[in-house]
Design a protein around this motif. Structure first.
Motif, short mmCIF file in Angstrom:
data_model
loop_
_atom_site.label_atom_id
_atom_site.label_comp_id
_atom_site.label_asym_id
_atom_site.label_seq_id
_atom_site.Cartn_x
_atom_site.Cartn_y
_atom_site.Cartn_z
N LYS A 145 20.64 -17.90 -25.80
CA LYS A 145 20.23 -19.40 -26.42
C LYS A 145 20.56 -19.25 -27.76
O LYS A 145 19.52 -20.70 -28.53
CB LYS A 145 18.29 -18.03 -26.30
CG LYS A 145 17.63 -17.73 -25.58
CD LYS A 145 16.44 -17.57 -26.04
CE LYS A 145 15.81 -18.58 -25.82
NZ LYS A 145 14.24 -18.56 -25.90
N THR A 146 21.52 -19.42 -28.58
CA THR A 146 22.18 -20.20 -29.68
C THR A 146 22.08 -21.07 -29.49
O THR A 146 22.29 -22.04 -30.82
CB THR A 146 23.28 -19.19 -30.40
OG1 THR A 146 22.60 -17.68 -31.13
CG2 THR A 146 23.70 -19.56 -31.83
N PRO A 147 23.00 -21.51 -28.30
CA PRO A 147 23.37 -23.10 -28.09
C PRO A 147 21.86 -23.92 -28.01
O PRO A 147 22.15 -25.00 -28.08
CB PRO A 147 24.13 -23.26 -27.00
CG PRO A 147 24.93 -22.18 -27.22
CD PRO A 147 23.74 -20.90 -27.42
N GLU A 148 21.19 -23.55 -27.77
CA GLU A 148 20.20 -24.42 -26.80
C GLU A 148 19.18 -24.49 -28.58
O GLU A 148 18.41 -25.78 -28.48
CB GLU A 148 18.87 -23.74 -26.23
CG GLU A 148 19.68 -23.32 -25.17
CD GLU A 148 18.88 -22.63 -23.65
OE1 GLU A 148 18.14 -22.30 -23.92
OE2 GLU A 148 18.65 -21.90 -22.97
N MET A 150 20.49 -24.17 -32.36
CA MET A 150 21.52 -24.65 -32.95
C MET A 150 21.96 -26.29 -32.33
O MET A 150 24.03 -26.11 -33.18
CB MET A 150 22.14 -23.83 -33.64
CG MET A 150 21.47 -22.56 -34.28
SD MET A 150 21.73 -21.75 -35.18
CE MET A 150 22.00 -22.83 -36.57
N ASN A 151 21.48 -26.46 -31.16
CA ASN A 151 22.57 -27.69 -30.81
C ASN A 151 23.74 -27.88 -30.27
O ASN A 151 25.06 -28.06 -31.31
CB ASN A 151 21.98 -29.26 -31.90
CG ASN A 151 20.66 -29.56 -32.19
OD1 ASN A 151 20.17 -29.51 -31.34
ND2 ASN A 151 20.14 -29.59 -33.21
N GLY A 152 24.15 -26.75 -29.65
CA GLY A 152 24.98 -26.32 -29.14
C GLY A 152 25.88 -26.11 -29.82
O GLY A 152 27.60 -25.75 -29.57
N VAL A 153 25.58 -25.26 -30.83
CA VAL A 153 26.72 -24.20 -31.76
C VAL A 153 27.23 -23.05 -30.86
O VAL A 153 26.00 -22.39 -30.29
CB VAL A 153 25.90 -23.91 -33.01
CG1 VAL A 153 27.45 -22.49 -33.84
CG2 VAL A 153 25.58 -24.83 -33.48
N ASP A 154 27.62 -22.86 -30.14
CA ASP A 154 28.84 -21.78 -29.61
C ASP A 154 29.41 -21.33 -30.14
O ASP A 154 30.71 -21.07 -29.01
CB ASP A 154 29.05 -22.05 -28.41
CG ASP A 154 29.27 -21.26 -27.32
OD1 ASP A 154 28.94 -20.21 -27.50
OD2 ASP A 154 30.19 -21.26 -26.32
#
Length: 255
Positions: A145-148, A150-154
């Motif tokens: 869920k982090t990319p969702e 924090m706007n695409g942060v992976d």
């Protein structure tokens, strides 16, 4: 007039109430042992780790100090996100837990070493199996869920998963530590009560008590003689007289 107390008087008070102090210590230790072994529920911990890496746009680009500093600063943000409702509600739903997000947050601890990109997620629960599942599921859902959020942060990679130990040891309670603390507290309460009883005791038992209370010197004392002592002395006198032949109950005369 200020009253002072010497070390000798302190030891005398403790010696006088030594049995009471000892009973307090034994009682406190027994209570701590019963509570630790039979009342408190053992809890276990299980930990999972992930590492924060800066995602590179150019594969040939080298990692610099600023990139690492940015990752370390992101960790503080990740620590908050992991314990948020957005993550823990999904964890509770995934594992069909009876806990809500608030209760689950109390079981989850997030920590990281200073200037380190490794984050440890530790879960505490009465069941080690459940603690292991919660730790692994929390990290997995957080990673997804982090990319969702924090706007695409992976830039999160799982470093190590939590595992169930063959012979797990509970992290709490710690019976020996509890008993040691109880012994110290019992001794403190017993000694404190001994001095309190000594302070409240206003009976006069010695010559020193009379001098302190009345403020007058002692001229002499009258010893108390028990009836047993008198009878003992009388019998001793009769035995000595018989040995000398001068008294055996009747008076004898020789011509």
């Amino acid at each position: 007039m200020e009253e002072t107390i010497s070390l000798k008087e302190i030891f005398e008070v403790i010696k006088k109430r030594l049995l009471m102090i000892f009973l307090f210590i034994i009682g406190a230790a027994l209570i701590a042992a019963v509570v630790s072994y039979f009342i408190l529920t053992p809890t276990y911990q299980s930990s999972s780790q992930f590492i924060v890496n800066q995602k590179q746009q150019d594969p040939d680009m080298q990692v610099n100090v600023n990139d690492i500093r940015t990752n370390v600063e992101l960790i503080n943000t990740y620590n908050v996100i992991i314990k948020s409702k957005a993550i823990l509600e999904d964890v509770a739903e995934e594992l069909s837990l009876s806990y809500n997000a608030g209760q689950l947050s109390e079981k989850v601890q997030v920590s990281s070493e200073q200037n380190s990109q490794v984050v440890t997620v530790t879960v505490t629960d009465p069941s080690q199996e459940l603690a292991t599942k919660i730790a692994n599921t929390t990290v997995e859902i957080f990673q997804k869920k982090t990319p969702e959020i924090m706007n695409g942060v992976d830039n999160i990679g799982i470093l190590s998963e939590a595992e169930v130990s063959a012979n797990p040891s509970p992290v709490a309670p710690k019976p020996m530590l509890n008993i040691a603390i109880a012994v110290v507290l019992g001794a403190m309460v017993g000694v404190g009560l001994a001095f309190l009883l000594e302070y409240l005791d206003n009976t006069i038992t010695t010559e020193e008590d009379i001098e302190k209370k009345l403020g007058i010197p002692i001229l002499g004392t009258i010893s108390h003689v028990k009836d047993e002592d008198i009878r003992g002395d009388h019998l001793a006198f009769r035995k000595n007289a018989v040995k000398r032949g001068g008294f055996n109950g009747t008076q004898k005369k020789t011509i």
